[in-house]
Design a protein around this motif. Structure first.
Motif, PDB file in Angstrom:
ATOM      1  N   ASP A 119       0.826  -1.210   0.000  1.00 18.99           N
ATOM      2  CA  ASP A 119       0.000   0.000   0.000  1.00 18.99           C
ATOM      3  C   ASP A 119       0.861   1.261   0.000  1.00 18.99           C
ATOM      4  OD1 ASP A 119      -2.261  -1.560   0.010  1.00 18.99           O
ATOM      5  OD2 ASP A 119      -2.668  -1.295   2.162  1.00 18.99           O
ATOM      6  N   GLN A 120       1.937   1.241   0.793  1.00 20.33           N
ATOM      7  CA  GLN A 120       2.834   2.396   0.832  1.00 20.33           C
ATOM      8  C   GLN A 120       3.503   2.619  -0.520  1.00 20.33           C
ATOM      9  OE1 GLN A 120       5.291   1.219   4.136  1.00 20.33           O
ATOM     10  NE2 GLN A 120       4.191   2.535   5.564  1.00 20.33           N
ATOM     11  N   ALA A 121       3.918   1.542  -1.166  1.00 14.10           N
ATOM     12  CA  ALA A 121       4.544   1.661  -2.483  1.00 14.10           C
ATOM     13  C   ALA A 121       3.550   2.208  -3.494  1.00 14.10           C
ATOM     14  CB  ALA A 121       5.088   0.310  -2.941  1.00 14.10           C
ATOM     15  N   ALA A 122       2.326   1.723  -3.445  1.00 14.63           N
ATOM     16  CA  ALA A 122       1.292   2.219  -4.364  1.00 14.63           C
ATOM     17  C   ALA A 122       1.009   3.689  -4.096  1.00 14.63           C
ATOM     18  CB  ALA A 122       0.020   1.396  -4.225  1.00 14.63           C
ATOM     19  N   SER A 123       0.976   4.066  -2.838  1.00 14.07           N
ATOM     20  CA  SER A 123       0.744   5.464  -2.470  1.00 14.07           C
ATOM     21  C   SER A 123       1.893   6.350  -2.958  1.00 14.07           C
ATOM     22  CB  SER A 123       0.605   5.567  -0.947  1.00 14.07           C
ATOM     23  OG  SER A 123       0.458   6.894  -0.548  1.00 14.07           O
ATOM     24  N   LEU A 124       3.119   5.863  -2.820  1.00 12.98           N
ATOM     25  CA  LEU A 124       4.273   6.628  -3.298  1.00 12.98           C
ATOM     26  C   LEU A 124       4.230   6.781  -4.810  1.00 12.98           C
ATOM     27  CD1 LEU A 124       6.944   8.068  -2.816  1.00 12.98           C
ATOM     28  CD2 LEU A 124       8.068   5.833  -2.897  1.00 12.98           C
ATOM     29  N   ARG A 125       3.918   5.694  -5.516  1.00 13.11           N
ATOM     30  CA  ARG A 125       3.819   5.787  -6.982  1.00 13.11           C
ATOM     31  C   ARG A 125       2.750   6.786  -7.397  1.00 13.11           C
ATOM     32  NH1 ARG A 125       4.754   0.257  -6.703  1.00 13.11           N
ATOM     33  NH2 ARG A 125       2.541  -0.214  -6.729  1.00 13.11           N
ATOM     34  N   ALA A 126       1.612   6.757  -6.719  1.00 11.16           N
ATOM     35  CA  ALA A 126       0.524   7.687  -7.038  1.00 11.16           C
ATOM     36  C   ALA A 126       0.956   9.126  -6.761  1.00 11.16           C
ATOM     37  CB  ALA A 126      -0.729   7.335  -6.240  1.00 11.16           C
ATOM     38  N   ALA A 127       1.646   9.347  -5.651  1.00 12.50           N
ATOM     39  CA  ALA A 127       2.117  10.691  -5.316  1.00 12.50           C
ATOM     40  C   ALA A 127       3.125  11.189  -6.347  1.00 12.50           C
ATOM     41  CB  ALA A 127       2.740  10.702  -3.916  1.00 12.50           C
ATOM     42  N   ILE A 128       4.024  10.315  -6.755  1.00 10.33           N
ATOM     43  CA  ILE A 128       5.015  10.708  -7.761  1.00 10.33           C
ATOM     44  C   ILE A 128       4.323  11.098  -9.059  1.00 10.33           C
ATOM     45  CG2 ILE A 128       6.843   9.795  -9.261  1.00 10.33           C
ATOM     46  CD1 ILE A 128       7.904   8.281  -6.787  1.00 10.33           C
ATOM     47  N   GLU A 129       3.353  10.297  -9.465  1.00 12.15           N
ATOM     48  CA  GLU A 129       2.640  10.578 -10.719  1.00 12.15           C
ATOM     49  C   GLU A 129       1.803  11.845 -10.642  1.00 12.15           C
ATOM     50  OE1 GLU A 129       2.861   9.137 -13.774  1.00 12.15           O
ATOM     51  OE2 GLU A 129       4.522   8.033 -12.880  1.00 12.15           O
ATOM     52  N   SER A 130       1.134  12.072  -9.512  1.00 10.77           N
ATOM     53  CA  SER A 130       0.195  13.191  -9.430  1.00 10.77           C
ATOM     54  C   SER A 130       0.830  14.504  -8.990  1.00 10.77           C
ATOM     55  CB  SER A 130      -0.963  12.845  -8.494  1.00 10.77           C
ATOM     56  OG  SER A 130      -0.498  12.689  -7.166  1.00 10.77           O
ATOM     57  N   LEU A 131       1.883  14.448  -8.197  1.00  9.36           N
ATOM     58  CA  LEU A 131       2.443  15.669  -7.621  1.00  9.36           C
ATOM     59  C   LEU A 131       3.633  16.240  -8.380  1.00  9.36           C
ATOM     60  CD1 LEU A 131       2.407  14.685  -3.842  1.00  9.36           C
ATOM     61  CD2 LEU A 131       0.802  16.183  -5.028  1.00  9.36           C
ATOM     62  N   LEU A 132       4.383  15.383  -9.036  1.00 13.44           N
ATOM     63  CA  LEU A 132       5.635  15.842  -9.629  1.00 13.44           C
ATOM     64  C   LEU A 132       5.488  16.132 -11.116  1.00 13.44           C
ATOM     65  CD1 LEU A 132       8.195  13.408  -7.943  1.00 13.44           C
ATOM     66  CD2 LEU A 132       7.308  15.587  -7.107  1.00 13.44           C
ATOM     67  N   SER A 133       6.203  17.142 -11.545  1.00 13.60           N
ATOM     68  CA  SER A 133       6.252  17.447 -12.973  1.00 13.60           C
ATOM     69  C   SER A 133       7.056  16.356 -13.679  1.00 13.60           C
ATOM     70  CB  SER A 133       6.933  18.803 -13.190  1.00 13.60           C
ATOM     71  OG  SER A 133       8.320  18.706 -12.884  1.00 13.60           O
ATOM     72  N   PRO A 134       6.923  16.231 -14.990  1.00  9.99           N
ATOM     73  CA  PRO A 134       7.721  15.226 -15.707  1.00  9.99           C
ATOM     74  C   PRO A 134       9.225  15.398 -15.473  1.00  9.99           C
ATOM     75  CG  PRO A 134       5.997  16.075 -17.135  1.00  9.99           C
ATOM     76  CD  PRO A 134       5.971  16.902 -15.878  1.00  9.99           C
ATOM     77  N   GLU A 135       9.680  16.650 -15.402  1.00 10.29           N
ATOM     78  CA  GLU A 135      11.108  16.897 -15.179  1.00 10.29           C
ATOM     79  C   GLU A 135      11.532  16.418 -13.796  1.00 10.29           C
ATOM     80  OE1 GLU A 135       8.944  19.323 -16.134  1.00 10.29           O
ATOM     81  OE2 GLU A 135       9.534  19.607 -18.232  1.00 10.29           O
ATOM     82  N   GLN A 136      10.672  16.647 -12.786  1.00  9.18           N
ATOM     83  CA  GLN A 136      10.999  16.205 -11.436  1.00  9.18           C
ATOM     84  C   GLN A 136      10.979  14.681 -11.346  1.00  9.18           C
ATOM     85  OE1 GLN A 136       7.971  18.415  -9.365  1.00  9.18           O
ATOM     86  NE2 GLN A 136       9.405  20.027  -8.772  1.00  9.18           N
ATOM     87  N   ARG A 137      10.011  14.044 -11.989  1.00  6.41           N
ATOM     88  CA  ARG A 137       9.955  12.576 -11.988  1.00  6.41           C
ATOM     89  C   ARG A 137      11.222  12.008 -12.618  1.00  6.41           C
ATOM     90  NH1 ARG A 137       4.374  13.271 -13.415  1.00  6.41           N
ATOM     91  NH2 ARG A 137       4.845  12.860 -15.591  1.00  6.41           N
ATOM     92  N   GLN A 138      11.668  12.642 -13.695  1.00  5.58           N
ATOM     93  CA  GLN A 138      12.845  12.147 -14.403  1.00  5.58           C
ATOM     94  C   GLN A 138      14.094  12.196 -13.518  1.00  5.58           C
ATOM     95  OE1 GLN A 138      14.165  14.537 -17.780  1.00  5.58           O
ATOM     96  NE2 GLN A 138      14.695  12.663 -18.888  1.00  5.58           N
ATOM     97  N   VAL A 139      14.317  13.321 -12.829  1.00  7.85           N
ATOM     98  CA  VAL A 139      15.525  13.417 -11.999  1.00  7.85           C
ATOM     99  C   VAL A 139      15.443  12.512 -10.782  1.00  7.85           C
ATOM    100  CG1 VAL A 139      16.224  15.711 -12.806  1.00  7.85           C
ATOM    101  CG2 VAL A 139      14.762  15.512 -10.775  1.00  7.85           C
ATOM    102  N   ILE A 140      14.251  12.342 -10.219  1.00 12.36           N
ATOM    103  CA  ILE A 140      14.082  11.424  -9.087  1.00 12.36           C
ATOM    104  C   ILE A 140      14.375  10.002  -9.534  1.00 12.36           C
ATOM    105  CG2 ILE A 140      12.360  10.387  -7.529  1.00 12.36           C
ATOM    106  CD1 ILE A 140      13.331  13.124  -6.593  1.00 12.36           C
ATOM    107  N   ASP A 141      13.865   9.639 -10.683  1.00 16.03           N
ATOM    108  CA  ASP A 141      14.103   8.295 -11.212  1.00 16.03           C
ATOM    109  C   ASP A 141      15.598   8.053 -11.441  1.00 16.03           C
ATOM    110  OD1 ASP A 141      13.277   5.727 -12.325  1.00 16.03           O
ATOM    111  OD2 ASP A 141      13.848   6.582 -14.261  1.00 16.03           O
ATOM    112  N   LEU A 142      16.270   9.002 -12.051  1.00 21.54           N
ATOM    113  CA  LEU A 142      17.696   8.841 -12.327  1.00 21.54           C
ATOM    114  C   LEU A 142      18.528   8.805 -11.050  1.00 21.54           C
ATOM    115  CD1 LEU A 142      18.058  11.224 -15.423  1.00 21.54           C
ATOM    116  CD2 LEU A 142      18.137   8.722 -15.423  1.00 21.54           C
TER     117      LEU A 142
END
Length: 185
Positions: A119-142
């Motif tokens: 559940d925590q992992a799903a919540s984190l994935r949802a937060a990353i998708e909904s809260l972060l801009s594509p540029e922010q998601r990219q740098v977090i992923d890298l």
């Protein structure tokens, strides 16, 4: 002064154990952090570290410096082996004896723990998708899943180092605020 990566790699190709030890000392923290992010278990991450460096020793001839730098190659090996470690652990857990056969261990609590993490992992994935801009998601992923440093990300994306640091800082602030809100609810 430590030898540069290419000299260490050439030494390892020649079966120089000192070169391997230097490479291990240089990259063990990176390998451990990538493995731990994937397996989320310290002993399993340590096991992955050993497996990664054994694989490097056995397969160093596959590294081609003309195709890229050593750290991303090493991170790729780490990622693959950490996923294999997770799969192996899942297979072992799925074939574990039933609760009665295990002497009454607390499998119900373990099941709740697994569900909570899921559940925590799903919540984190949802937060990353909904809260972060594509540029922010990219740098977090890298940074967090690719094991890249801020400088590596800057060079990889062709953006200033300050921009990378700002994107990561803002992304982490957004995620932290969302986590604290969810925790209070």
């Amino acid at each position: 002064m430590p030898m540069d990566d290419l000299r260490l790699i050439e030494g390892i190709k020649g079966r120089d154990e000192e070169a391997m030890m230097s490479l291990y000392q240089r990259y063990t923290d990176l390998v451990y952090s990538v493995a731990f992010r994937i397996v989320n278990d310290a002993p399993l991450a340590e096991e992955c570290v050993q497996d990664v460096f054994l694989k490097v020793w056995q397969n160093i001839a596959q590294f081609d410096s003309t195709r890229g730098a050593f750290p991303p190659w090493l991170v790729g090996i780490t990622r693959n082996l950490a996923i294999d470690c997770l799969r192996g652990r899942a297979r072992r857990e799925n074939t574990a004896p039933l609760d009665e056969e295990r002497g009454g261990e607390n499998t119900l609590a373990e099941a709740f723990d697994v569900d909570l993490r899921r559940d925590q992992a799903a919540s984190l994935r949802a937060a990353i998708e909904s809260l972060l801009s594509p540029e922010q998601r990219q740098v977090i992923d890298l940074a967090y899943f690719g094991g890249m440093t801020h400088t590596d990300i800057s060079e990889h994306l062709g953006v200033p180092l300050g921009t990378v640091k700002t994107r990561i800082r803002l992304a982490m602030q957004k995620l932290r605020e969302a986590w604290l809100r969810d925790k209070d609810e």
